[in-house]
Design a protein around this motif. Structure first.
Motif, PDB file in Angstrom:
ATOM      1  N   TYR A 174       0.871  -1.182   0.000  1.00  0.00           N
ATOM      2  CA  TYR A 174       0.000   0.000   0.000  1.00  0.00           C
ATOM      3  C   TYR A 174       0.908   1.232   0.000  1.00  0.00           C
ATOM      4  O   TYR A 174       2.112   1.141   0.269  1.00  0.00           O
ATOM      5  N   ARG A 219     -14.374   2.462  -1.824  1.00  0.00           N
ATOM      6  CA  ARG A 219     -13.688   1.387  -1.098  1.00  0.00           C
ATOM      7  C   ARG A 219     -14.770   0.419  -0.611  1.00  0.00           C
ATOM      8  O   ARG A 219     -15.773   0.831  -0.032  1.00  0.00           O
ATOM      9  N   GLY A 255     -10.478  -5.464   0.527  1.00  0.00           N
ATOM     10  CA  GLY A 255      -9.236  -5.356  -0.253  1.00  0.00           C
ATOM     11  C   GLY A 255      -9.498  -4.971  -1.691  1.00  0.00           C
ATOM     12  O   GLY A 255      -8.863  -5.501  -2.594  1.00  0.00           O
ATOM     13  N   ARG A 269      -6.679   4.174   9.472  1.00  0.00           N
ATOM     14  CA  ARG A 269      -6.958   3.571   8.166  1.00  0.00           C
ATOM     15  C   ARG A 269      -6.068   2.362   7.918  1.00  0.00           C
ATOM     16  O   ARG A 269      -6.509   1.358   7.357  1.00  0.00           O
ATOM     17  N   LEU A 304      -6.840  -2.027   7.381  1.00  0.00           N
ATOM     18  CA  LEU A 304      -6.408  -2.784   6.194  1.00  0.00           C
ATOM     19  C   LEU A 304      -6.017  -4.197   6.635  1.00  0.00           C
ATOM     20  O   LEU A 304      -5.218  -4.360   7.547  1.00  0.00           O
ATOM     21  N   TYR A 322      -2.160  -7.381   3.288  1.00  0.00           N
ATOM     22  CA  TYR A 322      -1.697  -6.252   2.447  1.00  0.00           C
ATOM     23  C   TYR A 322      -0.557  -5.496   3.129  1.00  0.00           C
ATOM     24  O   TYR A 322       0.032  -4.600   2.549  1.00  0.00           O
ATOM     25  N   LYS A 323      -0.302  -5.836   4.382  1.00  0.00           N
ATOM     26  CA  LYS A 323       0.751  -5.150   5.144  1.00  0.00           C
ATOM     27  C   LYS A 323       1.963  -6.054   5.358  1.00  0.00           C
ATOM     28  O   LYS A 323       2.880  -5.698   6.080  1.00  0.00           O
ATOM     29  N   TYR A 383      -3.739  -5.639  -3.615  1.00  0.00           N
ATOM     30  CA  TYR A 383      -5.045  -5.006  -3.419  1.00  0.00           C
ATOM     31  C   TYR A 383      -5.705  -4.836  -4.793  1.00  0.00           C
ATOM     32  O   TYR A 383      -5.065  -4.393  -5.749  1.00  0.00           O
TER      33      TYR A 383
END
Lengths: 467, 467
Positions: free
Chosen positions: A45, A357, A367, A429, A433, A437-438, A446
């Motif tokens: 991201y 989103r 996602g 935020r 997530l 994705y992290k 994503y």
């Protein structure tokens, strides 16, 4: 020495503006998308940053006397110079909120203005948003590996000139706690922090004398740099002496800093020595060419480090010196516009747009962001903008509209958001997530798609252009 | 929005200054060396840049009201704030000339001032010199592969925020001909140049109409961007139509620009088509993620390119985001100082010093700089500062003293040098450097040594410290 007058732009913006002006197109409207194509650092991201600075610049953007004289000497015609002397940005900006997690392909921000206005602001918009988004993203990666430990930006000396000013700001949006950069601290209300330099220790006849002098002068935030001679044989023993003397005076040594050698080993030994002396409250800070990889390694070795000072690799976004953000025309004179290309991935997405989103019935992000025509409020399917056969049914999901008006007719819609507020929003935020994705290595990709209506509009336009 | 007030520094500089001030050491003198340890880009030399900007900043460096109020709120004591309100840089600076070729280890610049002054300017000095030297060196590498062809800086949009302002300046010192950056052009008297954007072509109903509009508005510097639809089927044929129409009007199409696709192939085909149409004078410019490697490859393929527009990779110094320049104490209170380290290569070189460049009886550079005590005017041998057994007899060579006073008691010794003059000097100095140090891959290593006297002083001090 440096200002953000309207000549903070590329020459071709002025050349094109002149042609539009002379051609009777000065009031032709345009819509441009700001987006990027590739996430930096192999991250999953990006953290959007720089918006507040951009809005402030746009509200005050002028060609001053120096600019106008210069442009006159450059041969721009008199009537155009006269026009520039009255130039203001009077357009609209729809944007993601600063600090949000953002992804490739989808517009992060959309500009509606006259063609001339939109072109003249392109360069400064890209300059401010690309850089701060890059650095906030780097800072966020570092924050994710550092957990709750202290993170300080020490980068100004190695920053790319005055870029360091905004790097310190962006670092806070990405999760840093403070900076050594005093002017950034002053202007953005960032906590400033620092310790002492080797030169300070060297300038005294011996290390202990230098430590005592510093403790006397700065008893409330005394962090002693212990590696000037020999960390474990001299630096830590002297820090302990001073720490004990401070206790007698009713004060507390705040910390020690390690700036060379094997930081994991030295931190462990230092912690042990400090603890044995009863100085369990003294914090350990480290610095020296840190980045997210080094910090990860130090923590995997259980190095008892409380604070990391990160410099060059943070403020220059090493190894990715730039975010590839671009600014593309998607409508002019009220008509949708397309930039075609051999490569499907580089064909732009026309029209005024919204980005939604998607979240499920439990309020969890799934996602995916969906790009739609601006007036669409519900969507059934979203389609991969690069691979036309890939699509996803999204009718069951809730939609959050990400692009909100932040400037209308050149005026901001609300007061400036403070940096703390932006950083808090970003943290919130990012927390929402999903973890995949992290991920540090090979994060999940994503999804970004376009609505069925937008897909059709784009294909129709593409067919028209190809004919 | 951004200024170079004296808070453009690190917090610890102020903390140390406060301690010196309160400790009765405010007039203690100090000498600091500015040098770097590693050449960027695998290059054989660096181009020193940023000096003029530094001197201008130093002459005007003040803590303004905003700074003083901020520092008061940060808890600095009243008497120290009062002292800062009167702060001026009143020191001396001995420096290599801006634009010269410089090498690792040897001081590029030396500062003599009070300890407080010298510390307070450290951050801005490093910030300005490290970055501009990095970019001038990158630009010089690109210039060496590009030969006499045109080189334009197109980087502002991807620069690290306002770092782009100085990147455009440094690029000219390294050999670029111009920039798209209007504000840098205005302030540094750099020729500004540009063409048109895809958005301009897109905003018209067809390419030919857009070309005609641009040629009408900008007949004197009309460069047409030919890759919006199809370079060889549409862009070049339309450019030829417009070029022919301009001839009838007594004007000349200046050039075309290629911004995508296979630049070598497209340049060759475009050249052929333009020549067949009699437009042999129309120049070909290219852009799109260029750097010295891509340009080298294009020229090895004999691509008939006249001008290269270089952006991101130039202005961010990709892949090296920072020069590792440091600022080390070498004398304080009149006594030589040493920073010791486990690694011999990181031990500093004490004392006020001079650096001599050596040339033979024919006036040719032999590829060596010798560091001496400042008062030495002749030297017999020079010694490797890292490997104590390596030395070289240099008694037969002529010596050019490189460190010259450029600021005494806070006043510049001579008027500001213009950028053209600095760039010319740089070109001349680079021309005198033997070819093996300018090799693209694996250049020869330029020798930097210390004099016998300096070696002895350093060893004596090291022995004293180690006891």
């Amino acid at each position: 020495m440096l200002d953000f007058s309207a000549t903070y732009t590329d020459q071709y913006q002025l050349a094109m503006a002149q042609v539009y002006f002379q051609n009777g197109q000065k009031d032709t409207t345009a819509v441009f998308d700001y987006f990027f194509r590739k996430l930096p650092f192999g991250n999953g991201y990006a953290i959007f940053a720089g918006l507040e600075d951009l809005l402030e610049v746009l509200e005050n953007l002028r060609f001053n006397e120096k600019d106008l004289n210069y442009l006159k000497n450059q041969g721009f015609p008199r009537d155009f110079i006269e026009y520039l002397s009255q130039f203001r940005f009077r357009g609209n900006i729809y944007s993601s909120r600063e600090g949000d997690v953002v992804f490739p392909t989808r517009p992060v921000l959309q500009v509606e203005a006259t063609m001339i206005e939109a072109q003249l602001i392109e360069t400064i918009l890209l300059n401010l948003l690309n850089f701060q988004t890059l650095i906030a993203t780097k800072a966020s990666r570092i924050r994710l590996v550092a957990g709750e430990r202290g993170l300080l930006d020490f980068g100004l000396r190695r920053a790319q000139g005055p870029g360091g000013y905004y790097a310190s700001r962006a670092a806070v949006i990405g999760g840093f706690n403070g900076t050594s950069n005093v002017i950034a601290g002053r202007d953005f209300n960032i906590p400033v922090a620092g310790t002492m330099a080797h030169s300070f220790v060297q300038s005294y006849e011996d290390e202990l004398t230098s430590f005592r002098a510093f403790a006397k002068g700065r008893p409330k935030d005394c962090v002693l740099l212990v590696d000037s001679y020999d960390t474990l044989k001299s630096g830590i023993p002297n820090a302990i002496i001073v720490g004990k003397e401070m206790e007698i005076a009713g004060e507390k040594l705040a910390g020690i800093r390690l700036d060379s050698g094997d930081l994991a080993y030295l931190a462990k030994q230092s912690r042990k020595m400090l603890n044995e002396a009863g100085l369990t409250y003294v914090k350990i800070a480290v610095s020296n060419q840190l980045d997210e990889f080094v910090i990860k390694s130090l923590l995997e070795q259980n190095a008892p480090i409380d604070t990391f000072g990160v410099g060059t690799n943070l403020v220059t976004g090493n190894p990715d010196g730039a975010l590839d953000g671009v600014y593309k025309l998607v409508e002019s004179g009220g008509k949708p516009r397309l930039k075609i290309s051999e490569s499907l991935s580089k064909i732009t997405i026309p029209h005024k747009k919204q980005v939604y989103r998607l979240s499920n019935s439990k309020g969890e992000l799934i996602g995916a962001d969906a790009i739609t025509l601006r007036e669409e409020t519900r969507i059934d399917s979203m389609h991969d903008p690069k691979e036309s056969l890939k699509s996803l049914n999204v009718s069951e999901y809730s939609l959050e509209a990400l692009l909100q008006p932040v400037m209308l007719n050149g005026k901001r819609m609300e007061a400036s958001r403070g940096l703390t507020q932006i950083a808090e929003y970003s943290k919130h935020r990012l927390a929402s997530l999903p973890a995949e994705y992290k991920r540090f290595y090979n994060p999940h990709i994503y999804k970004v798609g376009i609505s069925t209506n937008l897909k059709k509009e784009r294909e129709d336009l593409l067919n028209k252009y190809r004919k």
